[in-house]
Design an enzyme around this catalytic site. Structure first.
Site, PDB file in Angstrom:
ATOM      1  N   LYS A 234     -38.970 -28.147 -18.467  1.00  0.00           N
ATOM      2  CA  LYS A 234     -39.045 -28.742 -19.800  1.00  0.00           C
ATOM      3  C   LYS A 234     -39.440 -30.217 -19.689  1.00  0.00           C
ATOM      4  O   LYS A 234     -39.002 -30.920 -18.772  1.00  0.00           O
ATOM      5  CB  LYS A 234     -37.679 -28.591 -20.490  1.00  0.00           C
ATOM      6  CG  LYS A 234     -37.648 -29.059 -21.948  1.00  0.00           C
ATOM      7  CD  LYS A 234     -36.268 -28.798 -22.571  1.00  0.00           C
ATOM      8  CE  LYS A 234     -36.196 -29.279 -24.012  1.00  0.00           C
ATOM      9  NZ  LYS A 234     -34.872 -29.014 -24.625  1.00  0.00           N
TER      10      LYS A 234
ATOM     11  N   SER B 100     -34.859 -26.833 -29.282  1.00  0.00           N
ATOM     12  CA  SER B 100     -35.983 -27.662 -28.885  1.00  0.00           C
ATOM     13  C   SER B 100     -36.727 -27.121 -27.655  1.00  0.00           C
ATOM     14  O   SER B 100     -37.844 -27.532 -27.378  1.00  0.00           O
ATOM     15  CB  SER B 100     -35.496 -29.086 -28.581  1.00  0.00           C
ATOM     16  OG  SER B 100     -34.616 -29.095 -27.469  1.00  0.00           O
TER      17      SER B 100
ATOM     18  N   SER C 263     -30.179 -25.630 -28.267  1.00  0.00           N
ATOM     19  CA  SER C 263     -31.597 -25.673 -27.907  1.00  0.00           C
ATOM     20  C   SER C 263     -31.998 -24.827 -26.714  1.00  0.00           C
ATOM     21  O   SER C 263     -33.171 -24.769 -26.365  1.00  0.00           O
ATOM     22  CB  SER C 263     -32.036 -27.120 -27.658  1.00  0.00           C
ATOM     23  OG  SER C 263     -32.112 -27.820 -28.872  1.00  0.00           O
TER      24      SER C 263
END
Length: 495
Positions: free
Chosen positions: A78, A158, A182
């Site tokens: 990420k 997210s 998330s």
């Protein structure tokens, strides 16, 4: 072996050890899948040179017979994790051009274990969002479609890029972070497994901070066994993170027996929300029956302060964000706005932050600054902290009464279309976190397991919440649930 990118971590590890495949072959299969999937906008910084270099080193290491489980396995990282010499932007314009001179602890541990980094993954800006629509790179897109509808769907947020990449078999697994759901919400939206460990289990050092008392890294994988394998590598004490727990990390995979006889599973009555879709209600009831059939006892429990969780979270998280994001000022690194003749330092701060932060980040920074201001600190921030303590005590009381895990829905709906929830009412978007934020406020481990499809053929997930530091037990319960649910659906390839 064909379509190597479709393997999970455990399958690929076993194939590598048996000599049936090499890490270079696995990595090349994933790199090709990534290049063919630009329509998903999941990978935003591709690192094929680093990937192949690490894959070759992993193959050499495997030949020596002394390689950890993650050695040679291609994964995505990420964009919130700092990776040395590779852009690490947290999907924000304000960090444009930032290439750290250091590696986050979690990504370093994965690298040390021989994992192969394929590139950096899309996400909501500074991890603020539930749909991956606030990214400077543009929206990440779910590989799933509703029936015969061509509308693009959100992979959740997210960690939307991570979710999309794992579900579409662009990588074998990915890192995510979870501040209010998330990891778990995107995992549920795309039919994969995502676990948020206990706060303090994974180091936060080198991960761009959103809300420091809530953020926690975790793996996003194709199944529960893979989650156990990757989580073990990501965990561990780190002296660079003052909140990191000095606890031994167990062999999570060895704890996956599937035997949950005699375990007590709590069903919280407060999670039965008005207007909950019938499909979510049924999935939840079916999940409880599956665990009961596996030998667990099902008990009704009460978590009385649940209704205050979202309001408390949306005071605490923006407050911490407003403090953490104060460092992005255009002075030392990242983007600096063009200044006019006569502009001073104040104008530089104002212009840089106005240009660099997107609307959602600006909204949360302003909320956070407001609730921390002198006249409102006690009325909002301190009150929210007291509510947080009560929410944590609700869970402690339930666990003290002998409950081993708590079963809830992971999300209030299946994935929705990109653009369907507009900026007109941000609260509608915030309601996506209704089942997940309590876990972050209480610092507990939580896992999302895919358990079924809705009427339009989209994945739905169930969440299990565990006792603090007992991820192994939680993973085993999730393993039993996964086995009973038998979820094997994959998105049809359209990209």
């Amino acid at each position: 072996m064909s379509e190597l990118n479709k393997l999970g971590l455990a399958e690929a590890r076993d194939a590598l050890r048996a000599g049936d495949v090499t890490s270079v072959e696995l990595t090349e299969a994933c790199l090709k899948a990534i290049d063919d999937a630009d329509a998903l906008n999941a990978f935003v910084h591709k690192t094929p040179e680093i990937a192949l270099e690490r894959a070759k080193a992993a193959d050499d290491r495997i030949k020596t017979g002394d390689a950890p489980s993650m050695c040679g396995l291609p994964i995505g990282i990420k964009d919130l994790f700092c990776t040395k010499g590779v852009p690490s932007q947290a999907a924000s314009k304000i960090l444009d051009g930032f290439k750290p001179e250091y590696e986050s602890t979690v990504s370093q541990q994965l690298a040390d274990a021989g994992a192969v980094m394929l590139g950096k993954l899309n996400m909501d800006e500074f991890a603020m969002g539930s749909s991956n629509e606030t990214s400077v790179y543009g929206n990440a897109v779910s590989p799933w479609r509703r029936g015969n509808d061509d509308a693009q769907l959100t992979p959740g947020g997210s960690s939307g890029g991570s979710a999309s990449a794992v579900a579409a078999d662009l990588c074998l697994a990915a890192t995510g972070t979870d501040t209010g759901g998330s990891i778990r919400q995107p995992a549920a939206f795309v039919g994969i497994t995502g676990i948020k460990p206990t706060y303090g289990r994974c180091s936060r050092w080198g991960i761009v901070a959103f809300a420091s008392s809530l953020d926690q890294a975790g793996p996003m994988t194709k199944n529960v066994r893979d989650a156990a394998i990757m989580l073990e590598t990501m965990c561990g004490h780190d002296p660079k993170d003052s909140t990191s727990a000095e606890l031994a990390v167990p062999d999570f995979e060895a704890m996956l027996t599937g035997d949950i006889k005699g375990k007590k599973i709590g069903i919280p009555k407060e999670y039965r929300m008005d207007g909950m879709p019938a499909e979510i209600e049924k999935l939840w009831a079916d999940g409880a029956e599956m665990l009961k059939a596996a030998g667990a006892g099902i008990v009704d429990i009460s978590l009385p302060h649940t209704k205050y969780a979202l309001p408390a979270y949306y005071v605490i998280a923006p407050a911490e964000a407003s403090s953490n994001l104060a460092r992005y000022d255009g002075v030392r690194y990242g983007r600096r706005a063009q200044l006019a003749q006569g502009d001073g330092i104040t104008e530089m701060y104002e212009k840089t932050r106005a240009e660099g932060f997107g609307p959602e980040v600006q909204r949360r920074v302003m909320i956070g600054t407001y609730v921390l201001s002198a006249g409102f600190y006690d009325a909002y921030y301190n009150r929210a902290r007291r509510v947080r303590t009560l929410i944590k005590k609700d869970f402690e009381d339930v666990f003290a009464a002998g409950v081993d895990a708590i079963l809830t829905p992971a999300t209030p709906s299946a994935s929705f279309g990109l653009g369907e929830m507009t900026d007109a009412d941000p609260v509608q978007m915030y309601l996506n976190d209704v089942f997940t934020v309590t876990v972050n406020l209480a610092g507990l481990p939580g896992i999302s397991v895919p358990a079924g499809l809705d009427g339009q053929g989209l994945p739905l997930g169930l969440q299990l919440i565990g006792r603090p530091w007992e991820e192994g037990d939680l993973l085993n319960t999730a393993y039993a649930l996964e086995d009973a649910a038998g979820f094997v659906a994959k998105p049809g390839k359209w990209w």
